[in-house]
Design a protein around this motif. Structure first.
Motif, PDB file in Angstrom:
ATOM      1  N   THR A 180     -74.440  -9.113  62.906  1.00 62.59           N
ATOM      2  CA  THR A 180     -75.162  -8.095  62.359  1.00 62.59           C
ATOM      3  C   THR A 180     -76.392  -8.939  61.374  1.00 62.59           C
ATOM      4  O   THR A 180     -76.318  -9.759  60.826  1.00 62.59           O
ATOM      5  CB  THR A 180     -73.889  -7.964  61.539  1.00 62.59           C
TER       6      THR A 180
ATOM      7  N   TRP B  25     -77.331  -6.516  58.245  1.00 59.63           N
ATOM      8  CA  TRP B  25     -77.467  -4.854  57.609  1.00 59.63           C
ATOM      9  C   TRP B  25     -75.875  -4.645  57.163  1.00 59.63           C
ATOM     10  O   TRP B  25     -75.157  -4.880  57.957  1.00 59.63           O
ATOM     11  CB  TRP B  25     -77.304  -4.245  57.691  1.00 59.63           C
ATOM     12  N   GLY B  26     -74.779  -4.658  56.391  1.00 61.75           N
ATOM     13  CA  GLY B  26     -74.108  -4.453  55.298  1.00 61.75           C
ATOM     14  C   GLY B  26     -73.738  -3.669  54.273  1.00 61.75           C
ATOM     15  O   GLY B  26     -74.739  -3.241  54.417  1.00 61.75           O
ATOM     16  N   ASP B  27     -72.849  -3.729  53.679  1.00 61.53           N
ATOM     17  CA  ASP B  27     -72.615  -2.877  52.833  1.00 61.53           C
ATOM     18  C   ASP B  27     -73.158  -3.079  51.347  1.00 61.53           C
ATOM     19  O   ASP B  27     -73.548  -1.800  50.887  1.00 61.53           O
ATOM     20  CB  ASP B  27     -71.493  -2.596  52.246  1.00 61.53           C
TER      21      ASP B  27
ATOM     22  N   CYS C 166     -74.196  -3.194  62.924  1.00 58.41           N
ATOM     23  CA  CYS C 166     -74.066  -2.852  61.364  1.00 58.41           C
ATOM     24  C   CYS C 166     -73.044  -3.690  61.355  1.00 58.41           C
ATOM     25  O   CYS C 166     -72.164  -3.179  62.007  1.00 58.41           O
ATOM     26  CB  CYS C 166     -74.855  -1.791  61.042  1.00 58.41           C
ATOM     27  N   ARG C 167     -72.792  -4.339  60.122  1.00 56.93           N
ATOM     28  CA  ARG C 167     -71.285  -4.289  59.250  1.00 56.93           C
ATOM     29  C   ARG C 167     -70.670  -3.766  58.658  1.00 56.93           C
ATOM     30  O   ARG C 167     -71.796  -2.561  58.013  1.00 56.93           O
ATOM     31  CB  ARG C 167     -70.514  -5.685  59.488  1.00 56.93           C
ATOM     32  N   ASP C 168     -69.791  -3.837  58.288  1.00 60.14           N
ATOM     33  CA  ASP C 168     -69.135  -3.018  56.423  1.00 60.14           C
ATOM     34  C   ASP C 168     -69.267  -1.455  56.765  1.00 60.14           C
ATOM     35  O   ASP C 168     -69.789  -0.989  56.238  1.00 60.14           O
ATOM     36  CB  ASP C 168     -70.003  -4.009  55.351  1.00 60.14           C
ATOM     37  N   LEU C 169     -69.169  -0.982  58.172  1.00 61.20           N
ATOM     38  CA  LEU C 169     -69.457   0.154  58.208  1.00 61.20           C
ATOM     39  C   LEU C 169     -68.354   1.041  57.534  1.00 61.20           C
ATOM     40  O   LEU C 169     -69.432   2.576  56.992  1.00 61.20           O
ATOM     41  CB  LEU C 169     -69.156   0.831  59.949  1.00 61.20           C
TER      42      LEU C 169
ATOM     43  N   ILE D  26     -70.481   1.613  54.163  1.00 60.36           N
ATOM     44  CA  ILE D  26     -71.557   2.273  54.410  1.00 60.36           C
ATOM     45  C   ILE D  26     -71.186   3.818  53.935  1.00 60.36           C
ATOM     46  O   ILE D  26     -72.043   4.490  53.838  1.00 60.36           O
ATOM     47  CB  ILE D  26     -72.666   1.783  55.367  1.00 60.36           C
TER      48      ILE D  26
ATOM     49  N   ALA E 221     -71.092  -0.682  65.711  1.00 56.91           N
ATOM     50  CA  ALA E 221     -71.246  -2.045  64.414  1.00 56.91           C
ATOM     51  C   ALA E 221     -70.287  -3.480  64.771  1.00 56.91           C
ATOM     52  O   ALA E 221     -69.381  -2.792  65.851  1.00 56.91           O
ATOM     53  CB  ALA E 221     -69.901  -0.888  63.420  1.00 56.91           C
TER      54      ALA E 221
ATOM     55  N   MET F 118     -68.949  -7.323  63.170  1.00 53.95           N
ATOM     56  CA  MET F 118     -68.620  -7.875  62.472  1.00 53.95           C
ATOM     57  C   MET F 118     -68.709  -9.193  61.372  1.00 53.95           C
ATOM     58  O   MET F 118     -69.257  -9.709  60.819  1.00 53.95           O
ATOM     59  CB  MET F 118     -67.070  -8.171  61.025  1.00 53.95           C
TER      60      MET F 118
ATOM     61  N   SER G 186     -71.469 -12.067  61.050  1.00 56.45           N
ATOM     62  CA  SER G 186     -72.935 -12.316  60.431  1.00 56.45           C
ATOM     63  C   SER G 186     -73.593 -12.788  61.253  1.00 56.45           C
ATOM     64  O   SER G 186     -73.550 -13.838  61.562  1.00 56.45           O
ATOM     65  CB  SER G 186     -72.175 -13.125  58.852  1.00 56.45           C
TER      66      SER G 186
END
Length: 230
Positions: free
Chosen positions: A91, A93-95, A115-118, A121, A133, A135, A137
C-alpha cells in the motif's frame, strides 16, 4: 473528522452536480476516453472534483531502501492526489496521510493500487478510491520516482494517462479524468446532456412513457461519438 469545505469553481461545481455518469457520457460524445477502470470508492461521501496531483511509484529490489514518500506537504488545497502505486501487493496510502490531507484541504485520493488503515480513514470521512484494502506497507517495497509528472493508471487497453492539472471527477460510480485542455468543452457537453436528462425525467414523472420521453428529447443521440457523426 470531515473534510473542510472547498469552494469549487463554476466548472468544477457543474461536473460535481451532474456526477461521473454524465461526465462519462460527455466524454463518449466527444470521442475521449477518461474513465478509469479499477479504483472504486472505499471511503468518504459525495462527489469529489479537483485538479490531479500525480505521484509515481516503482518497486524496489529486495534489500534496497524504499522510504515513505513525503509529497503530501506540497499538495495544494482542493487537489485530488492520484497515485500510480507501482505494485499490487503493498500500500501507498493510510490513515496518517488521510488526516494530513484533511488538514490541508485535499479533496481526495485515487490509487491505482491498494489502501490500508481503511477503518480509520472511514472514521475520518476522507474520500479514497482504490482497487481494494490491504495492510502490507509499501515501505522498502516501493519508492516514489516522480511527482507532478504524467502517470499511467490502469493496464492494457484501459490504461489512461493522467497529467498534473487534469480534472479528476469521482463519486460512487468510480473515477473519470477530464484533460485540462478540454474542460470547457466537457462542461458544456455535460450541461447539455444533463438538461436533456432533466427533460426526460420531467416527462416521465408527468406520465409520459419512457420510450416517448427518450425519443422526444434525443436521449440516444447523446450517446453518439462526434467522430461517428453524432
Amino acid at each position: 473528522m470531515t473534510e473542510p469545505a472547498v469552494t469549487l469553481s463554476p466548472a468544477f461545481a457543474s461536473l460535481a452536480a451532474r456526477g461521473t455518469a454524465v461526465v462519462s457520457d460527455a466524454m463518449d460524445l466527444l470521442g475521449a476516453d477518461g474513465q478509469i477502470l479499477g479504483p472504486r470508492r472505499l471511503s468518504g461521501q459525495g462527489p469529489v472534483v479537483g485538479p490531479a496531483f500525480t505521484v509515481q511509484f516503482e518497486p524496489v529490489e529486495p534489500g534496497a531502501k524504499g522510504p515513505a514518500a513525503d509529497f503530501l506537504d506540497d499538495v495544494p488545497a482542493g487537489s485530488v492526489v492520484v497515485l500510480a502505486a507501482g505494485a499490487a501487493d503493498c500500500t501507498v496510502w493510510g490513515d496518517i496521510l488521510a488526516e494530513v490531507a484533511i488538514a490541508r484541504g485535499v479533496a481526495g485520493t485515487v490509487i491505482d493500487g491498494m489502501c490500508r488503515d481503511l477503518d480509520g480513514i472511514r472514521e475520518l470521512g476522507y474520500s479514497v478510491w482504490a482497487h481494494d484494502a490491504f495492510m502490507r506497507s509499501g515501505k522498502n517495497r516501493v519508492r516514489m520516482t516522480a511527482c507532478r509528472q504524467p502517470v499511467v493508471i490502469g493496464r492494457g487497453a484501459e490504461a489512461r494517462t493522467v497529467r498534473p492539472g487534469d480534472v479528476v471527477c469521482a463519486d460512487g460510480s468510480g473515477v473519470t479524468v477530464v484533460p485540462a485542455d478540454r474542460l470547457a468543452q466537457v462542461v458544456e457537453t455535460v450541461e447539455r446532456i444533463g438538461a436533456m436528462e432533466d427533460l426526460v425525467l420531467k416527462d416521465v414523472r408527468a406520465g409520459v412513457s419512457l420510450r416517448e420521453a427518450r425519443a422526444r428529447h434525443g436521449y440516444n443521440r447523446m450517446a453518439l461519438r462526434v467522430a461517428e457523426g453524432g
